[in-house]
Design an enzyme around this catalytic site. Structure first.
Site, mmCIF file in Angstrom:
data_model
loop_
_atom_site.group_PDB
_atom_site.id
_atom_site.type_symbol
_atom_site.label_atom_id
_atom_site.label_comp_id
_atom_site.label_asym_id
_atom_site.label_seq_id
_atom_site.Cartn_x
_atom_site.Cartn_y
_atom_site.Cartn_z
ATOM 1 C CG ASP A 95 -4.206 -6.108 0.126
ATOM 2 O OD1 ASP A 95 -4.194 -4.971 -0.395
ATOM 3 O OD2 ASP A 95 -3.934 -6.286 1.336
ATOM 4 C CE LYS B 81 1.375 3.688 4.736
ATOM 5 N NZ LYS B 81 0.962 2.402 4.165
ATOM 6 C CE1 TYR C 15 0.359 -0.209 8.702
ATOM 7 C CE2 TYR C 15 -1.431 -0.446 10.276
ATOM 8 C CZ TYR C 15 -0.673 -0.956 9.247
ATOM 9 O OH TYR C 15 -0.947 -2.199 8.759
ATOM 10 C CG HIS D 232 -1.814 -1.148 1.338
ATOM 11 N ND1 HIS D 232 -2.201 -1.682 2.546
ATOM 12 C CD2 HIS D 232 -2.418 -1.903 0.383
ATOM 13 C CE1 HIS D 232 -3.013 -2.712 2.334
ATOM 14 N NE2 HIS D 232 -3.158 -2.865 1.027
#
Length: 189
Positions: free
Chosen positions: A169, A72, A132, A62
């Site tokens: 996904d 991130k 995250y 991603h």
């Protein structure tokens, strides 16, 4: 805390200095002043997310379009996972290459993923929880999803049985398709 740059430029694995005594362990997980010193720019958290997954769950690859862009800081706060970063910056000397690390709650290691770099992981334990810390908030329509099993990426996930994946996904386009759609950011030195 110690920063070690990975094979993908601008990505780092961060290992905290732990203080251990009879009560347990203490460490600083993140210091924005240290990030600024190492990165040369500020990392300002705008959103914090958690995901909890069963063993053998694969999430990713991603990223986010630019704008808005999104860096991130990924930490495994419970359990263990194999983490991957993939260089998605068109024109980068390491475009399409990856770096992998094992992150676990015990070590406190984290990975910094800069804007334009993709991220994914596979859980190695049940009930793995990943945190995250994000530099931008969620903006609908800006998510970039790339097939984590894309043979051109050939990521060594290391699973021995078919991993659990979201339908999103499983149906994600290849890196080549995403690049041809013009969704990836350009490399800037």
């Amino acid at each position: 805390m110690h920063f070690a740059e990975l094979e993908v430029p601008g990505t780092y694995v961060i290992t905290p200095d732990q203080i251990v005594d009879d009560r347990g362990t203490f460490y600083e997980s993140m210091r924005t002043d240290e990030f600024e010193r190492v990165l040369g720019h500020a990392f300002e958290p705008r959103q914090i997310n958690y995901s909890v997954s069963r063993r053998n769950t694969l999430r990713g690859i991603h990223s986010v379009t630019n704008p808005p862009g999104q860096a991130k800081y990924v930490t495994c706060v419970r359990g263990t996972l194999r983490d991957f970063v993939v260089d998605l910056r068109v024109g980068s000397p390491t475009f399409g290459r990856y770096a992998s690390n094992v992150l676990d709650a015990e070590s406190g290691r984290s990975v910094y993923v800069p804007e334009g770099v993709g991220h994914g992981f596979i859980t190695l334990t049940d009930d793995a929880c990943i945190c995250y810390v994000l530099s931008s908030t969620f903006v609908p329509g800006t998510q970039i999803d790339i097939d984590p099993l894309d043979p051109d990426l050939a990521l060594p996930w290391g699973y021995t049985e078919q991993p659990l994946m979201s339908p999103k996904d499983e149906k994600a386009p290849s890196l080549k398709e995403v690049m041809e759609a013009g969704l990836l950011m350009r490399w800037e030195d």
